[in-house]
Write an enzyme that holds these catalytic residues in place. Sequence first.
Site, PDB file in Angstrom:
ATOM      1  N   SER A  92     -89.114 -15.267  87.249  1.00 17.34           N
ATOM      2  CA  SER A  92     -89.467 -16.545  86.649  1.00 17.34           C
ATOM      3  C   SER A  92     -88.263 -17.491  86.750  1.00 17.34           C
ATOM      4  CB  SER A  92     -89.935 -16.336  85.214  1.00 17.34           C
ATOM      5  OG  SER A  92     -90.615 -17.468  84.717  1.00 17.34           O
TER       6      SER A  92
ATOM      7  N   ASP B 260    -101.218 -17.357  88.181  1.00 21.21           N
ATOM      8  CA  ASP B 260    -100.066 -17.602  87.318  1.00 21.21           C
ATOM      9  C   ASP B 260    -100.049 -19.056  86.838  1.00 21.21           C
ATOM     10  OD1 ASP B 260     -97.593 -17.800  86.092  1.00 21.21           O
ATOM     11  OD2 ASP B 260     -96.524 -16.728  87.669  1.00 21.21           O
TER      12      ASP B 260
ATOM     13  N   HIS C  60     -98.632 -14.136  85.857  1.00 21.12           N
ATOM     14  CA  HIS C  60     -97.176 -14.130  85.746  1.00 21.12           C
ATOM     15  C   HIS C  60     -96.603 -12.727  85.602  1.00 21.12           C
ATOM     16  CE1 HIS C  60     -93.598 -16.546  85.374  1.00 21.12           C
ATOM     17  NE2 HIS C  60     -93.229 -15.966  84.251  1.00 21.12           N
TER      18      HIS C  60
END
Length: 699
Positions: free
Chosen positions: A546, A632, A667
Amino acid sequence: MNAPNSTVPVPPLAARRPVVSHHHGDSRTDDYAWLRDPGYPDVRDPAILDYLKAENAYREAVMAPLAGLQAQLFQELKGRLKDDDSGVPVKRGPWFYSWRFDPEAQYCTHFRIPFEDGPDGAARTILDETALAGGLDYLRVRAVEPSPDHALLAYSADTDGSERFAIRVRDLATGEDLPDVIPDTSGATAWAADSRTLFYVRLDAQLRPSSVWRHRLGTPAEADAEVYREPDPGFGVSVGLGRDERHLFIAAGDHETSEVRFLPANAPETAPQLISARRTGRLYEAEHRDGVLWILTDDTHPNQRLVTAPAENPDAENWREEIAASDSVYLTGLHVFRDWMLIEEREDGVKHLRIRHFGAGGEHRIAFPEPAYAVRPAGNAAFDQAHLRIAYQSLVTPPTVWDYDVVTRERTVRKVQEIPSGYDASLYVSEREMAPSHDGALVPVTTVRRRDTPKDGSAPLYLYAYGSYGMNMDPGFGTARLSLLDRGFVFALANPRGGSELGKNWYEAGRLERKENTFHDVIAVARHLAAAGYARAGNMALAGGSAGGLMVGATINMAPELFRAAAAHVPFVDVLNTMLDETLWLTPGEYPEWGNPTESGEAYRRIAAYSPYDNVEAKDYPHLFVTGGLSDPRVTYWEPAKWVAKLRAAKTDGNLLLLRMNMGAGHGGKSGRYEALHEVAEEYAFMLTVFGPGFDPGA
């Protein structure tokens, strides 16, 4: 990398379709902007899907000769997980609540036991996640909340990785779900005292948690009442029930500003009362006890102070200081119980738990057996409890659950994570170092290796870091990591600026105009580890996910020679384009972290200087393993896809560049405890192979 006489797989090359944009006197050409489907989050463009499938097919072809190694790694990883694992029961009212895994199950089963039967009594199933997941490629359950009368269970589930949760309510007497279904929520739930009213957060069209709603059981979701709507597009909202169960709290905020409202749980139709109106740059959170609000705030100092206010008149002018802010101790969390409170705090990069008694009981810090560790409160549901349940671990100590008596200071072990295939902590050693960065700042890094792994520069090293949003990355245990350590790797966890391990100022020194400190810190850590003999420069892997993927991308742009390989999981790499796009729900709320390049030319130029996608150059890069998720909502799929496409066209080396795009996940990657291990095994097989002696990706 390939079997004898096999054909070397040919990587796909994405088409270039230049799009020129103009901002603040600068013109930029984006050859791969077309990879964003204009119908997102509904991705149907055949050209986009074909490219993503081609990348997946290429990765599968490259990795096919390593199928045996991947299978071996998967069995190692699976063998370290207890097949019938279970949690420590938590008392809530007249029941103990807990969870367990049945043998070979991907998902857990939630159950409860009558309190009078004791925690080892006969379990009664309340929610079977395996049954919920039947036929689905993805499942994530967030809320599992019994009603105050314990007759009902509110639960929420995301079935595609988009983080859009549907809330349902189950009758625990019959095991059947009520007709009530509430779609498109954040997943959090909060019961009112009547056990018939449920509060939740609704997502807007941009998937922003923008409003709090009240649902009355037996009525359609379309008839629900809006309790609070947040007008600022950069703020998100949340709702929760206080520990004393007397008030519901509604919080709104971004990374630097917040405000909180509350209402009585026994009068759910009451309009929420504001504690103190938002003030830009001020954060606060609150808990209630006996007519008094206990408030943790950074209003006078970045490291926060603790204040109280009368619940009937809680504005800031009535705040009374209870614990002053400190230059050396950062107050990070507050948990208020009937007779005592827990304060989470950090000092010298280490987390501490402080018990403070009401009345004349004094206060103390809980002592822990190692100098570097990860610890958090876990499963403390009862307002009147006399113990604190703690989850503790370190790089060498498996997760351990303690009950800590806050009066006698005695601790009772409730669970130590079992590793069925065996684990001997004495075979491993953990060390903490401070690495001098480019400007003299000392950056913490904690390492773990086998004692028989030499510290002479010959070992490969896997360096992990994050460094954003003030999030702390404490040194915790990882069963999967043992597959690298037992093959001679060193694992290192760095805490660069942008996290808040060394206090709020450590965070402030790694955001906005000082964001590049994060990347300089990671480079400094890598060089320090090489100088200390853990590994030589060029024989390290760098990993992050991320915003940690942003760290990976920026760092290998700046110093690619330090790393043989890198893993970037759902990486935030197209920073400038994302921060210029206000239609994405996270963008306005991210301005305090990165800046607003639409309004500010200075912010535009600053982000453009480090955004990984915008700084790809024709040069050698490490071997790269990149992941993304089509669903995501946090780091959209096109960020890693565009980055890989641009790298593939620009880089001058023959190193591997692989993209794993999860076509049915978001995610967090695949769901299911064993299914997710296949993804870890694939990355580890990649790493072990590219670090192998004499590895030639074209052979």
